[in-house]
Design a protein around this motif. Sequence first.
Motif, PDB file in Angstrom:
ATOM      1  N   MET B  55       0.840  -1.196   0.000  1.00  0.00           N
ATOM      2  CA  MET B  55       0.000   0.000   0.000  1.00  0.00           C
ATOM      3  C   MET B  55       0.876   1.247   0.000  1.00  0.00           C
ATOM      4  O   MET B  55       2.043   1.211   0.385  1.00  0.00           O
ATOM      5  CB  MET B  55      -0.929  -0.012   1.212  1.00  0.00           C
ATOM      6  CG  MET B  55      -1.863  -1.224   1.167  1.00  0.00           C
ATOM      7  SD  MET B  55      -3.089  -1.246   2.466  1.00  0.00           S
ATOM      8  CE  MET B  55      -4.285  -0.095   1.822  1.00  0.00           C
ATOM      9  N   GLY B  56       0.280   2.361  -0.449  1.00  0.00           N
ATOM     10  CA  GLY B  56       1.042   3.601  -0.555  1.00  0.00           C
ATOM     11  C   GLY B  56       0.958   4.399   0.725  1.00  0.00           C
ATOM     12  O   GLY B  56      -0.116   4.528   1.323  1.00  0.00           O
ATOM     13  N   GLN B  57       2.088   4.945   1.146  1.00  0.00           N
ATOM     14  CA  GLN B  57       2.111   5.795   2.341  1.00  0.00           C
ATOM     15  C   GLN B  57       2.746   7.132   1.979  1.00  0.00           C
ATOM     16  O   GLN B  57       3.807   7.164   1.361  1.00  0.00           O
ATOM     17  CB  GLN B  57       2.926   5.147   3.458  1.00  0.00           C
ATOM     18  CG  GLN B  57       2.387   3.803   3.907  1.00  0.00           C
ATOM     19  CD  GLN B  57       3.222   3.218   5.034  1.00  0.00           C
ATOM     20  OE1 GLN B  57       3.193   3.718   6.153  1.00  0.00           O
ATOM     21  NE2 GLN B  57       3.978   2.176   4.740  1.00  0.00           N
ATOM     22  N   CYS B  58       2.097   8.212   2.365  1.00  0.00           N
ATOM     23  CA  CYS B  58       2.640   9.531   2.052  1.00  0.00           C
ATOM     24  C   CYS B  58       2.184  10.554   3.087  1.00  0.00           C
ATOM     25  O   CYS B  58       1.264  10.291   3.871  1.00  0.00           O
ATOM     26  CB  CYS B  58       2.225   9.953   0.649  1.00  0.00           C
ATOM     27  SG  CYS B  58       0.449  10.083   0.424  1.00  0.00           S
ATOM     28  N   PHE B  59       2.867  11.674   3.066  1.00  0.00           N
ATOM     29  CA  PHE B  59       2.547  12.777   3.976  1.00  0.00           C
ATOM     30  C   PHE B  59       2.217  14.022   3.162  1.00  0.00           C
ATOM     31  O   PHE B  59       2.771  14.226   2.081  1.00  0.00           O
ATOM     32  CB  PHE B  59       3.735  13.081   4.894  1.00  0.00           C
ATOM     33  CG  PHE B  59       4.006  11.992   5.897  1.00  0.00           C
ATOM     34  CD1 PHE B  59       3.483  12.052   7.179  1.00  0.00           C
ATOM     35  CD2 PHE B  59       4.781  10.885   5.544  1.00  0.00           C
ATOM     36  CE1 PHE B  59       3.716  11.043   8.102  1.00  0.00           C
ATOM     37  CE2 PHE B  59       5.021   9.872   6.455  1.00  0.00           C
ATOM     38  CZ  PHE B  59       4.495   9.948   7.732  1.00  0.00           C
ATOM     39  N   THR B 145       3.030  20.318   0.055  1.00  0.00           N
ATOM     40  CA  THR B 145       3.963  19.314  -0.465  1.00  0.00           C
ATOM     41  C   THR B 145       3.469  17.903  -0.203  1.00  0.00           C
ATOM     42  O   THR B 145       2.995  17.595   0.900  1.00  0.00           O
ATOM     43  CB  THR B 145       5.340  19.467   0.234  1.00  0.00           C
ATOM     44  OG1 THR B 145       5.675  20.848   0.238  1.00  0.00           O
ATOM     45  CG2 THR B 145       6.415  18.679  -0.469  1.00  0.00           C
ATOM     46  N   LEU B 146       3.608  17.069  -1.224  1.00  0.00           N
ATOM     47  CA  LEU B 146       3.345  15.641  -1.079  1.00  0.00           C
ATOM     48  C   LEU B 146       4.686  14.941  -0.906  1.00  0.00           C
ATOM     49  O   LEU B 146       5.594  15.116  -1.714  1.00  0.00           O
ATOM     50  CB  LEU B 146       2.638  15.112  -2.337  1.00  0.00           C
ATOM     51  CG  LEU B 146       2.468  13.600  -2.413  1.00  0.00           C
ATOM     52  CD1 LEU B 146       1.434  13.125  -1.412  1.00  0.00           C
ATOM     53  CD2 LEU B 146       2.087  13.170  -3.826  1.00  0.00           C
ATOM     54  N   ASP B 147       4.799  14.142   0.135  1.00  0.00           N
ATOM     55  CA  ASP B 147       6.044  13.428   0.417  1.00  0.00           C
ATOM     56  C   ASP B 147       5.742  11.933   0.427  1.00  0.00           C
ATOM     57  O   ASP B 147       5.186  11.400   1.396  1.00  0.00           O
ATOM     58  CB  ASP B 147       6.581  13.915   1.780  1.00  0.00           C
ATOM     59  CG  ASP B 147       7.942  13.319   2.114  1.00  0.00           C
ATOM     60  OD1 ASP B 147       8.561  12.708   1.209  1.00  0.00           O
ATOM     61  OD2 ASP B 147       8.362  13.450   3.271  1.00  0.00           O
ATOM     62  N   VAL B 148       6.077  11.257  -0.666  1.00  0.00           N
ATOM     63  CA  VAL B 148       5.790   9.822  -0.804  1.00  0.00           C
ATOM     64  C   VAL B 148       6.862   9.030  -0.055  1.00  0.00           C
ATOM     65  O   VAL B 148       8.051   9.263  -0.241  1.00  0.00           O
ATOM     66  CB  VAL B 148       5.747   9.424  -2.293  1.00  0.00           C
ATOM     67  CG1 VAL B 148       5.591   7.907  -2.433  1.00  0.00           C
ATOM     68  CG2 VAL B 148       4.609  10.150  -2.997  1.00  0.00           C
ATOM     69  N   LYS B 149       6.414   8.087   0.772  1.00  0.00           N
ATOM     70  CA  LYS B 149       7.355   7.374   1.655  1.00  0.00           C
ATOM     71  C   LYS B 149       7.532   5.902   1.290  1.00  0.00           C
ATOM     72  O   LYS B 149       8.042   5.123   2.101  1.00  0.00           O
ATOM     73  CB  LYS B 149       6.848   7.480   3.104  1.00  0.00           C
ATOM     74  CG  LYS B 149       7.016   8.859   3.706  1.00  0.00           C
ATOM     75  CD  LYS B 149       8.492   9.190   3.869  1.00  0.00           C
ATOM     76  CE  LYS B 149       8.694  10.482   4.641  1.00  0.00           C
ATOM     77  NZ  LYS B 149      10.113  10.889   4.624  1.00  0.00           N
ATOM     78  N   ASP B 150       7.082   5.527   0.082  1.00  0.00           N
ATOM     79  CA  ASP B 150       7.136   4.105  -0.255  1.00  0.00           C
ATOM     80  C   ASP B 150       8.566   3.556  -0.332  1.00  0.00           C
ATOM     81  O   ASP B 150       8.768   2.347  -0.247  1.00  0.00           O
ATOM     82  CB  ASP B 150       6.384   3.844  -1.571  1.00  0.00           C
ATOM     83  CG  ASP B 150       4.900   4.168  -1.430  1.00  0.00           C
ATOM     84  OD1 ASP B 150       4.409   4.204  -0.281  1.00  0.00           O
ATOM     85  OD2 ASP B 150       4.239   4.405  -2.455  1.00  0.00           O
TER      86      ASP B 150
END
Lengths: 123, 379
Positions: B55-59, B145-150
């Motif tokens: 699954m995708g995780q982001c902030f 801001t989108l910060d993708v943590k994958d």
Amino acid sequence: MSIHFTEDHEWIAVDGDVGIIGISDYAAKALGDVVFVELPDVGAEMGKGDEAAVVESVKAASEVYAPIGGEVTEVNGALEDEPAKVNEDPQGDGWFLKIKISDADELEGLMDEAAYKTYCEGL
Amino acid sequence: MTELKHTKLHSTHVALGAKMVPFAGYDMPVQYPLGVLGEHKHTRAAAGLFDVSHMGQCFISAEDGTFETAAKALEKLVPASIQDLEPGQQRYSQFLNEDGGTLDDLMISRLGFEGHTHKLYLVVNAGCKDADYAHMRKHLPEGVTLDVKDDTLSLLALQGPKAVEVLARLNPAVKDLVFMTHTDLPLTQTIWVHISRSGYTGEDGCEISVKHDDVIALTKLLLAEPEVEMIGLGARDSLRMEAGLCLYGHELDPSVSPIEAGLIWSIQKHRRSADAGYLGAARVASDLADKTTKRLVGIQPEGRAPAREHTEIQDMDGNVIGEITSGGFGPTAGGPVAMGYVARKFVKAGTPVQLIVRGKPRPAKVVKMPFAPHNYFRG
């Protein structure tokens, strides 16, 4: 009595003109927990390769094909309440149906137990 | 064929004897030697551990450092109210297209950790994540801001009546969470996690976001607890089906509005008008007003034959009224369970319908969901 297997993992045990049909240990393991078996009507005629039954695991439904043609003479009614028999004893108490064999020549081309074992090992 | 991606636990799954299948671009465990039925029942009785790292995780955060700016920006993309989230509060919502069809469903948390409460943490579906990130990048305003943590975070879920007890052995503070709240805490001296009391099984439990570098160690630690078994995607599906929870690609797709999908509970009252200011708001409002649109319902087949996805639903006169979107065997329900869309006038619980399974009509009825009671901990 002789037992024969298809590439789709059905077995048929033949005694005279009576054939008992089920799915192999390998198939039962691959399917996982069986929760429902749909069996044909007694008296139904089926040709070699026709859909004979449907076996449902938690995940999915799979067709069971007639290894050879014949008329359905009996179905394993116990599977209605206890479909798990298919997992417990697929090549015994977990049988699906009996047919009156219409043409024993159709058995040619099916695998014997040793050939089927080798076939499964290659999968 | 493109190469399947691996989660950091891939070799762990293989070593545990999992049967691996392609799912949303990943090679994922569908079941372990315990089997789907056993895994399902174990989760309802004790604690099941799921690798949901696909699954995708982001902030999402704002450059001005305020929660308000970030929340306002996300509120343009989801029906749920975001600005009123308290620190540590979590909500379920959906990304909608301009026509109000569903692009994905997701979990949104406002971080509770001091100094980070201006940040939003999102978990999105594996199969939709790249499109979700593109959607957010397209629509989020400058300064947000989108910060993708994958590339750095894995995700585990520990679900079942014993899940919190097990986690509380590692850190008693886990017990202080209630359903749909989120916090950051250490589970060992070195392993810090984002943890929420939520899940996808209908049971109590937590979802645990942990660094890639720590996920194998944390998994081993949890599996060493006597109540915990590893659970595959097969049981994940039967568990969520019994819980009456939507699965993207089945109950939800770009043609379906959250109102049709029965998700009105996830849309706060002040967000239900056509001028609520998010993509798809007009459709939400019109589907609420228009009693002719279809609705998602629970369907209980009579007898033991499961009705699978795409099974036609007919009224008792043989007219097509809808289609099954998910269906199978519910190990806890002890029989077949299904969900599907029907025309609005057939939604009442108890309405008899027919399911066309392998060409034959089989009796069924519309029922209230869930099929297995929800056991959420609401404090």
